[in-house]
Design an enzyme around this catalytic site. Structure first.
Site, PDB file in Angstrom:
ATOM      1  N   GLU A  78       4.732   1.100   0.741  1.00  0.00           N
ATOM      2  CA  GLU A  78       6.093   0.774   1.128  1.00  0.00           C
ATOM      3  C   GLU A  78       7.072   1.170   0.027  1.00  0.00           C
ATOM      4  O   GLU A  78       7.013   0.627  -1.088  1.00  0.00           O
ATOM      5  CB  GLU A  78       6.217  -0.733   1.416  1.00  0.00           C
ATOM      6  CG  GLU A  78       5.553  -1.169   2.719  1.00  0.00           C
ATOM      7  CD  GLU A  78       4.107  -1.601   2.560  1.00  0.00           C
ATOM      8  OE1 GLU A  78       3.434  -1.107   1.627  1.00  0.00           O
ATOM      9  OE2 GLU A  78       3.645  -2.433   3.351  1.00  0.00           O
ATOM     10  N   CYS A 132       0.829  -1.211   0.000  1.00  0.00           N
ATOM     11  CA  CYS A 132       0.000   0.000   0.000  1.00  0.00           C
ATOM     12  C   CYS A 132       0.855   1.249   0.000  1.00  0.00           C
ATOM     13  O   CYS A 132       0.571   2.181  -0.736  1.00  0.00           O
ATOM     14  CB  CYS A 132      -1.025  -0.006   1.100  1.00  0.00           C
ATOM     15  SG  CYS A 132      -0.430  -0.370   2.733  1.00  0.00           S
TER      16      CYS A 132
END
Lengths: 93, 892
Positions: B489, B487
């Site tokens: 990183e 999401c």
């Protein structure tokens, strides 16, 4: 003339399973239930339960053995065998 | 009455193609479905091959599984293939873990419960709508809280699972992690949900960027030839490496086997397309099957020739990696830049027009939305909220530092507007060099209410990467290739030289070149650690002594903070050691082969992920949840107990133990602070006690809160961030590299809030924590969005892999062109101050409340949770309550 066996949609080649309860009839394009009966002309989908090499289990309707390869292994009747190189259709199907 | 509320719709709404609409309609009716094909063939082959070299054994099993998957093509599809035969299918991988999907009475399940690996399952909530199968019915058995499996398949699945007992990564890892001193304490940490998950067997890969380059450049046949040639070249040579040099032969053999397996899988689909062509009566559909056949038949062997073939190949590669291992967050990277050469060529040669491209991209969105990952209830419900985080990045800068956005990315935004679906979510790598037209198109997309794109700071990410991967020789040019994995990183990538067809030009396309970037220590609950500090190591929910008593009186704020840091460090050290062992077992028996061969430099080195074949390996992290509740709690403790002495620590602890005189969140089935209900004086407490609770709670609530640009609390945040991001580097992953901080909540703020007592910031027991790492606690940011941004940027974001800030805006706040420009200015302002991430929920809170009451009217309603977009009806209630409670900005 022998009557043709009518199979459940999920046991036929003209059925595309959307999920565990329904799928698409590839001929009519309609959404159908997996356990409904398909038209009699629909061809059988290869599955372990229709295979000569499948041996039913003693204690469970849903388990058995596959004897089609060098080493016997777990199998279950509902397993699709479309890609299985050892699949041989039972004569009575 | 349901229609009494005045609901404001979102301003922008797109129109997808009729074809996409039909296929999406099917999706809306589809249940998450599990079948046994993959685990059956994998297990069968694996157990045949005792004593084979581990990589080859796994490769043979993978080849067997891929080549036996039943090919199913749904009428109307142009991009075909899916993970399993089902439209939204997945399967169990008992070689990773098997206890969690056994029945609750089963001894394996009970063993998992004891060691804490299923604790999160009990406190995670799965949305009961959409495609989730949360209860068994008819011939369908609900499994792992979300998935449906036919009752005819269940006994075989359990039998397969039993074959892996004691051999799975979970079981074998557990055998060895028990040798870590203090292991008993680790079990308690997991059981009490101080930490939500183990890492090595849950989702051992993912939160990374795939690399599509090699198959695009060489095709499957080309790659098989490379592997075969390399086998001849390296056989019998150690190449100066006495440890693993000889392994190169086996690794290339493994690569070749898996390539052959995936190739056979594609060819099975080609064969099915041909069969369908023969039985089809409709001429248009017949033609489409024919084209599908030709495309698949070609890409099974050769590099793609067109945009459509390249798109199909990338999708196939993606799900092949997803089938290889339990993965969430396998990001597409900057696919628009990868596919641009094909798009440009086809457009120039009149082979395709923009509308066709948009339709294909819509269909691709639908395919990604169908991607499920079979994992435990705690993982799928408690962390992922049913999403699998296949994130598509756009924008950023190119190899030479110039604006990298292109017209294909504009079309990807357009497809996302016309076809609003959870996946792939979009992440815009913001740089001041990006064109305004591109950015305003992104803002237009935000206004649809889908929550994408999120905005990530290109400069901050590059600073992080250059520091983290310094020892692996990352340079500025390479840092520019980065993308978001999972999401949000930050993930290392590389530039790959692509040549297509007869085009003489070399295109440098970005693709992932790092290991999974969000593995190691998963989600440590900071408020829960504080609870242990305040109560001398005892979990207030279970009364279990989790950590050894600290025996400190906590007489000063400094002593309190030092104790917190001691406890946190002890927890982290234990978890690092145990998770390193789990991942080590994973790499020995369950290593990635297909994913490895895609990543530079495995093919050239002959080493897979487990032997540091990837270019970047310093990717392990320490994740935290509940940062803002911790910071607000520290501010409250400092103010109320130590600076102004408004109450004693014992009084505070008494109030916390009694939830400040409120009922439990669970008893009233609401997890938002604003809905909590006080106990009446008839319920075993005196009126005087209730007044005292009220007085204390009021002081806790009035204490300074993060998000208001207030030095008192912002300085606490800065101190925490400086310390936490620094301490992570004191620990090493199994690959010998320092860890880093990862600060996202995903959905863990729901489950972890559910098991945490009231906190000194006034949050009550069982209620959900603030989301993300920098979102204000709902209702506590009183000074507007710019004050929140000031607070959020009081520290250096580049010291962490990420930070996360979510805004909720009423559609009216950004209406019209002027609203769009204002929103863009807000984004720019945050990025220029050094904020890493910003995302928006553009939604009327009243609509969400209505959707909670009448979910049947909102099957297609999407909301942004924390780094991902999801259908409202598929989100658990604790997260729904939190999204409703978030501060809604009505004006900017």
């Amino acid at each position: 003339m022998k009557n043709k066996t009518q199979y459940h949609y999920r046991d036929t080649l003209n059925y595309a399973p959307v999920d565990v309860v329904k799928g698409i009839d590839l001929i009519t394009k309609s959404l159908v239930k997996a356990d409904d009966l398909a038209p009699p002309e629909y061809e059988l989908l290869p599955k372990c339960k229709f295979c000569k090499h499948f041996s039913s289990g003693a204690n469970s309707n849903y388990k058995g053995s596959c004897l089609g390869f060098a080493k016997p292994f777990l199998a279950y009747p509902d397993m699709i065998a479309k890609t299985c190189s050892s699949y041989i259709k039972n004569e009575h199907e | 009455m349901h229609n009494e509320l005045k609901l404001f719709p979102r301003e922008i709404k797109g129109q997808m193609s009729e074809r996409t609409q039909k296929l999406l309609k099917i999706y809306y009716q589809t249940l998450s479905s599990v079948d046994n094909e993959f685990p059956y063939w994998y297990s069968r082959k694996y157990f045949e091959l005792d004593n084979e070299v581990a990589a080859v054994r796994r490769a043979q099993a993978l080849k067997e599984a891929f080549s036996h998957l039943t090919a199913v093509i749904f009428p109307g599809e142009l991009i075909v293939m899916q993970k399993t035969m089902h439209y939204r299918g997945s399967f169990a991988m008992p070689w990773l873990s098997e206890g969690y999907f056994m029945s609750k009475e089963d001894e394996f399940y009970q063993a998992s419960l004891k060691r804490g690996s299923t604790s999160a399952d009990q406190h995670s909530k799965m949305g009961s709508g959409g495609g989730n199968v949360t209860k068994s019915f008819g011939k369908v058995v609900s499994i792992a809280g979300k998935f449906g499996i036919r009752e005819e398949e269940m006994p075989a699945l359990l039998e397969l699972a039993r074959m892996w007992y004691g051999k799975s990564v979970d079981d074998l890892g557990n055998k060895y992690e028990k040798m870590v001193p203090g292991y008993d304490c680790k079990e308690k940490i997991m059981r009490s949900l101080v930490c939500m998950f183990d890492s090595g067997y849950t989702l051992p890969q993912g939160r990374e960027v795939i690399n599509y380059y090699y198959p695009l450049q060489y095709g499957f046949d080309g790659l098989i030839k490379i592997a075969s040639d390399k086998m001849s070249e390296v056989a019998g040579f150690a190449n100066g490496d006495g440890m693993v040099g000889m392994n190169r032969l086996y690794n290339y053999q493994a690569i070749k086997l898996v390539l052959e397996g995936v190739q056979a899988w594609i060819l099975n689909y080609a064969k099915e397309a041909k069969r369908l062509e023969h039985i089809e009566n409709d001429l248009d559909q017949k033609q489409e099957y024919q084209e599908i056949y030709e495309n698949l038949q070609w890409i099974a062997y050769h590099p793609p020739r067109s945009f459509k073939e390249a798109l199909q190949l990338c999708w196939t590669l993606h799900i092949a990696v997803l089938n290889e291992d339990a993965i969430s967050g396998l990001s597409l990277g900057r696919l628009g830049q990868v596919l641009y050469p094909y798009y440009e060529n086809d457009l120039r040669n009149g082979k395709i027009i923009e509308e066709q491209v948009i339709e294909l991209l819509e269909l691709q969105r639908l395919k990604f939305t169908c991607v499920d990952c079979f994992a435990s209830m705690g993982v799928v419900g408690g962390v992922l909220s049913g999403n699998t985080f296949n994130n598509l990045s756009i924008g950023g800068t190119d190899k030479d530092g110039r604006d990298a956005s292109n017209t294909l990315e504009m079309l990807m935004l357009e497809a996302g507007i016309r076809c609003p679906t959870p996946q792939p979510t979009l992440s815009l790598l913001y740089d001041d060099k990006l064109d305004d037209e591109f950015l305003l198109k992104a803002v237009q997309s935000v206004k649809t209410g889908t929550g994408y794109p999120a905005f990530m700071n290109n400069r901050v990410a590059m600073e992080f990467l250059l520091e983290q991967y310094r020892n692996e020789n990352m340079n500025i040019e390479e840092a520019r290739a980065w993308s978001i994995g999972g999401c949000l990183e930050t993930s290392p990538c590389s530039w790959m030289p692509l040549k297509i067809n007869s085009d003489p030009k070399t295109y440098y396309i970005p693709g992932g070149s790092g290991q999974p970037t969000s593995v190691g220590v998963h989600f440590v609950s900071l408020p829960k650690v504080l609870e242990l500090v305040l109560f001398d190591g005892v979990d207030q929910r279970t009364s279990e002594s989790v950590l050894e008593k600290h025996n400190r009186k906590l007489n000063s704020y400094d002593e309190l903070l030092a104790t917190f840091k001691d406890y946190f460090s002890k927890i982290v050290e234990l978890l690092v050691r145990c998770n390193n062992i789990q991942h080590d077992i994973w790499r020995k028996n369950n290593m990635a082969i297909f994913n490895s061969l895609l990543k530079p430099d495995c093919l050239s080195k002959g080493h897979l992920i487990n032997e540091l074949g990837y270019r970047y390996n310093a990717t392990f992290n320490i994740e935290t949840t509940g940062t803002i509740n911790l910071i607000n709690s520290l501010a409250s403790l400092k103010k109320n107990i130590y600076d102004e002495k408004r109450m004693t620590l014992d009084e505070l602890k008494w109030a916390i133990k009694n939830n400040c005189g409120y009922k439990t969140a669970e008893s009233i089935n609401s997890y938002s602070l604003m809905d909590q209900v006080k106990i009446a004086d008839t319920e075993g407490v005196t009126r005087r006690e209730l007044e005292h609770f009220e007085e204390i709670h009021s002081l806790l609530m009035k204490a300074p809160k993060y998000g208001n640009s207030e030095e008192y609390v912002d300085s606490i945040l800065k101190d925490w961030e400086d310390w936490f991001t620094g301490m992570c580097r004191n620990y090493q992953s199994l690959y010998g590299h320092p860890l880093y901080a990862c600060q996202i909540s995903v959905s863990t703020h729901g489950a972890m809030g559910a098991v945490t007592s009231a906190t000194p910031d006034g949050r009550l027991a069982g209620t959900t924590f603030a989301d993300g790492s920098l979102s204000a606690y709902p209702g506590t940011d009183k000074n507007g969005p710019f004050a929140l941004m000031n607070s959020a940027t009081c520290f250096d974001h580049s010291r962490s892999q990420n930070t996360q800030l979510n805004f909720k805006l009423h559609p009216m706040a950004i209406a019209g062109n002027s609203g769009s420009k204002k929103l863009l200015e807000l984004i720019r302002g945050y990025m220029r101050r050094g904020g890493f991430h910003l995302q928006f929920n553009v939604v009327d809170t009243n609509m969400l409340k209505d959707a909670q009451k009448h979910p049947e009217n909102y099957r297609d309603l999407l909301v942004r949770v924390a780094g991902f977009t999801q259908y409202w009806v598929e989100i658990g209630k604790n997260i729904q309550d939190e999204v409703i409670a978030r501060t809604e900005y009505g004006e900017m």
